[in-house]
Motif scaffolding. Structure first.
Motif: not given
Length: 960
Positions: A424, A465-466, A463, A447-448, A445, A450, A480, A494, A419
């Protein structure tokens, strides 16, 4: 497949760890110095001794000092304690089994009673010089003394010192000989080392001495020691070290081995002048204090010495003359020097190794952000930027310009998942990147940036992520949640960490939004339900969760920043902080692992913690810090890993790794002492004797009942757990029963309990402490009595009651006096009828039967008014009633008894007669109303009316 252990060595080498070329277990010992800069008042040390309570006593050229691991107490003759010691040059000290410390000085013996604090000087008769070189207390509490001019013992029956001479002892008595050292052998007999007179043996039962032949030309024995295997070692002045054997009857001895200094051999003895010998039981080595540093010899490899000294050795120690070596109860080795103070060292093998990745050794300062070790032993280490992959065959650095957050493993694909910040998810195999998922090339994904990748039991990837939670199902579906119209908004927060529970639900750590619990059918993202645990709804004590752990019993643990360790309470469906309950250090838990025994290992902001949560030792805490060999006390978020019994914890100074079995700490008893008691800011032992004994007749540590007089407003109890390796790791708890409802927990920097202005009464002070391993000892108790002020004592209340009664009596007397004055005033005005009315006003208020009875009684008395013989029995007969009835009736109606009633009628009749005949003689008047004594009549009249009959007659005439 190779085990992890098999690849640890090549891994360490590949990571360029500065392990060095370890030659012996005595290399690189880390001595801690305690000298004048650290608070020791004098650095010229003769001897170090530990008493039975655990205190360290340091005998120096300029006084005796007691050390508790934190502070020093001084015993010497000076401006504040003049004449305390016979001489301030203190050479030795030893405690007997009666709590007395025997102190040898340059001018003789002093004895400190540790219970009362009394210091006593004792002089030995029959010798010219009184320097006392050695004191020994035998197992049966006999005290033997080695003077510069002979040997003596303490006669307990006579309470005197007895010089040992040929007159009271048998054999070759060491009279007028300089005694240097005493040793009790396995039979309870004494070996005696002397200056230039060799070795003596004293059989205590037979009271007989044996003098052995000279060992060498100098024949001076400075040190004697018997090791754990029974071998006897002799340290000499100029002739090195001897290992000797005795014959079974102890009459002869032979030298088995001799070791001397060889300038051409670096492994030889450091000096031939040996002042002290002791054994380190942890390493089974012999430690020698010499004229040129410390020599250490492994008893399993005799003849080879590791020398720590000021110069001429690869093992540096800033000392030259070492007068004493000593091992304390916890296994620390102490050395006392001439000029450099005291040193101590822990020779126990440290359980921790520190890996310094990227080959820059202890200068490594990069952050370790994440860790993973494969089953094969290959390692993945994430830094501030970049990831290092290390296997037995190669070392590779991946994505050097990207920040990694988490490394995980996919059992379904047998690939490593990275991550990455703005990268990503990167999929790797055998240290090589095989694919990279980004927002631009996939649908799961959002947002990149992660933070986390978790593969659940069904092979689905979740995952954090932000922009919230996302999922990639094993069948290829991708979602997502921030893009699902009906998804809970909590799933768009987040998300920094993910953990799967036993029931398949997910626990999500958010960035400052608390914890989110995701339940429902995980295969149907539209149906998932969320619950938020945060400080706003009271379900989480703080909104900054850092890491999760699901233990073997199914409990959910959360490490937070601010509230430390939290535990999920399933019954109340909330998280509660247990950080203070377990008395854990700091306020942050950034990483957690569980070992095979169910213990939790926590990376905190103040060290590494082992927490036992099951079994007999449930709740036991052990804290490890840099003092135990850690690289740093601050451990990074989610930078830990555990596999096959080996832990890895990342910090900003490297990777700490250890085996859970190796890290099993040694249990040691807790020696908890009350070091001082302060009353209104003054030490108990410094108070005047009369005031001190009023508070306690004993010293602080022996006080079981403290009595605080009312003249004092506050007191402070000081305490210490007597450990010396890392005393700052000790923790304490105290409470005052009768005042405190809970324990007060304090660290080593706050070792005192202060109480002020307590209400008078009885209290119990309770105290407990840990050792350096975090083990809590037994509760120690002290009774405390707060005396009331004099105005609140029982006798004061008794006085108050007496005064109150006296005041009431005075008031009653004053009221009676004023009534009499008022009556007198009425008489002076001639209102005789009114007086008569007042005296008999009750006649008008009584019932008819009572009125008739009273009138009959008055008439009866008036019929016999002039009869002096008329008495109570006659009165009873005429009233035709009993004595008791007559008395009760008159008492209830007039308030007078029978006699008083008759007298009152006669006196009032006298007033009536004087009102009609102003010139009547008083004697005639007395006889006329039944009194046979005019004088007695006058007395009764004055008592009744407050004036003499003549005064009444004159006032009656005047009024007329």
């Amino acid at each position: 497949m190779k085990t992890l252990k098999a690849v640890l060595i090549p891994l360490i080498i590949a990571l360029s760890l500065p392990s060095g070329q370890a030659q012996t277990r005595f290399d690189d010992l880390e001595f801690k110095q305690f000298s004048t800069p650290e608070g020791l008042p004098n650095s010229m040390v003769h001897q170090i001794y530990q008493d039975r309570d655990g205190y360290i006593w340091i005998s120096t050229f300029y006084g005796l000092f007691r050390y508790d691991g934190y502070e020093v107490r001084t015993y010497k003759s000076n401006l504040y304690t003049p004449g305390l010691l016979a001489n301030n040059n203190v050479i030795c000290a030893e405690e007997d089994y009666s709590h007395r410390l025997w102190i040898g000085t340059h001018e003789g013996l002093c004895v400190l009673d540790k219970q009362t604090g009394e210091m006593r000087k004792m002089k030995l008769e029959g010798i010219s010089k009184h320097r006392l070189n050695e004191i020994h207390v035998t197992k049966d509490n006999k005290v033997y003394l080695g003077y510069i001019r002979g040997m003596a013992y303490y006669n307990a029956e006579l309470d005197t010192l007895e010089l040992m001479t040929s007159k009271n002892c048998k054999g070759e008595v060491p009279e007028q000989i300089n005694i240097q050292t005493l040793l009790e052998d396995e039979n309870g007999d004494l070996l005696i080392g002397t200056w230039q007179d060799g070795l003596f043996h004293y059989n205590i039962k037979e009271n007989k001495f044996i003098h052995y032949p000279p060992l060498d030309e100098s024949n001076s024995v400075l040190a004697l020691f018997q090791d754990s295997k029974g071998a006897l070692w002799i340290g000499t002045s100029g002739s090195g070290l001897y290992k000797v054997n005795f014959s079974p009857d102890k009459k002869t001895l032979s030298v088995e081995k001799a070791y001397k200094h060889d300038a051409l051999n670096t492994l030889s003895l450091s000096s031939d002048y040996i002042y002290s010998i002791h054994e380190d039981l942890q390493t089974h080595s012999l430690w020698l204090g010499t004229r040129n540093g410390v020599s250490i010899m492994d008893l399993t490899d005799e003849g080879k010495f590791i020398n720590y000294r000021e110069s001429g050795s690869e093992h540096y120690l800033p000392v030259r003359e070492v007068n004493t070596v000593f091992r304390d109860k916890n296994g620390l080795m102490w050395i006392g020097t001439k000029g450099a103070g005291v040193f101590h060292v822990n020779t126990r093998t440290r359980p921790f190794e520190v890996f310094y990745p990227r080959g820059n050794g202890k200068s490594f300062t990069d952050i370790i952000s994440t860790l993973y070790v494969e089953e094969s032993g290959a390692s993945w280490v994430g830094f501030g930027y970049g990831i290092d992959y290390q296997s037995e065959d190669e070392k590779v650095t991946l994505i050097p310009s990207k920040r990694p957050y988490h490394i995980s493993y996919s059992p379904s694909t047998r690939e490593v998942l990275l991550a990455i910040h703005d990268g990503g998810v990167i999929v790797c195999r055998n240290g090589k990147i095989v694919h990279q998922y980004k927002a631009s090339n996939c649908g799961f994904i959002p947002h990149d940036l992660v933070y986390w990748v978790h593969e659940d039991r069904k092979g689905n990837w979740w995952l954090g992520t932000y922009k919230g939670l996302s999922v990639r199902y094993q069948n290829g579906r991708e979602y997502s949640f921030n893009q699902l119209p009906d998804a809970d908004k909590l799933l768009s927060k987040e998300i920094t960490s993910i953990m799967e529970d036993n029931d398949g639900s997910l626990w999500l750590a958010t960035n400052n939004n608390g914890i989110v619990h995701v339940t429902g059918n995980m295969e149907q993202p539209e149906s998932l339900q969320c619950k938020n645990y945060c400080i706003e709804n009271g379900l989480l004590p703080i909104n900054t969760p850092l890491c999760f752990l699901l233990d073997k019993s199914g409990k959910v643990w959360v490490g937070t920043e601010g509230s430390g360790l939290c535990l999920y309470d399933a019954q109340n469906d909330c998280f509660r902080s247990v950080h203070q309950e377990y008395n854990l250090p700091g306020d942050m838990v950034g990483s957690m692992e569980e070992d095979n025994n169910g213990n939790l290992w926590l990376g905190t902001n103040q060290g590494l913690v082992k927490l036992t949560i099951t079994g007999e030792e449930k709740g036991r805490v052990r804290i490890f810090t840099v003092a135990d060999g850690l690289a740093d006390n601050f451990f990074n978020q989610n930078a830990s890993f555990y596999r096959n019994g080996t832990f890895y914890f990342g910090c900003s100074r490297g990777i700490v790794t250890f085996n859970s079995k190796i890290a099993e700490e040694n249990h040691s008893d807790v020696s908890l002492c009350i070091t001082d008691i302060w009353i209104d800011g003054k030490s108990l032992e410094q108070m005047p004797e009369n005031k001190r004994r009023e508070i306690s007749p004993f010293t602080a540590d022996f006080t079981e009942q403290l009595i605080v007089p009312a003249t004092y407003s506050n007191f402070t109890i000081c305490f210490a757990s007597l450990t010396y390796n890392h005393p700052q790791q000790n923790n304490y708890a105290y409470r005052l029963q009768g005042l405190d409802t809970d324990w007060h927990y304090v660290n080593a920097s706050n070792r005192n309990a202060y109480y002020s202005k307590l209400p008078p009464g009885e209290y119990v002070f309770e105290l407990r402490a840990t050792n350096e391993n975090g083990d809590w000892g037994e509760i120690r108790k002290m009774g405390i009595t707060i005396k009331p002020p004099f105005w609140a004592t029982w006798w004061a209340y008794l006085i108050y009651a007496f005064i109150s009664v006296s005041v009431l009596a005075l008031i009653w007397w004053e009221i009676r006096r004023r009534l009499m004055l008022r009556n007198r005033k009425y008489l002076q005005k001639g209102e005789t009828d009114k007086v008569h009315h007042i005296k008999f006003q009750f006649f008008t208020n009584i019932a008819s039967d009572d009125e008739k009875f009273l009138q009959d009684a008055i008439a009866c008395v008036n019929r016999h008014l002039s009869d002096t013989d008329f008495d109570v029995p006659q009165f009873i007969d005429e009233m035709a009633t009993s004595r008791t009835t007559l008395h009760k009736k008159l008492k209830s109606l007039t308030g007078l008894n029978t006699t008083g009633f008759v007298r009152s009628i006669r006196l009032k009749a006298a007033c009536n007669i004087m009102d009609g005949n102003k010139n009547i003689r008083i004697s005639d008047l007395a006889y006329q109303v039944g009194f046979n004594d005019p004088k007695y009549f006058s007395i009764c009249f004055k008592k009744e009316f407050g004036m003499q009959p003549t005064e009444y007659a004159m006032k009656a005439a005047k009024n007329a």
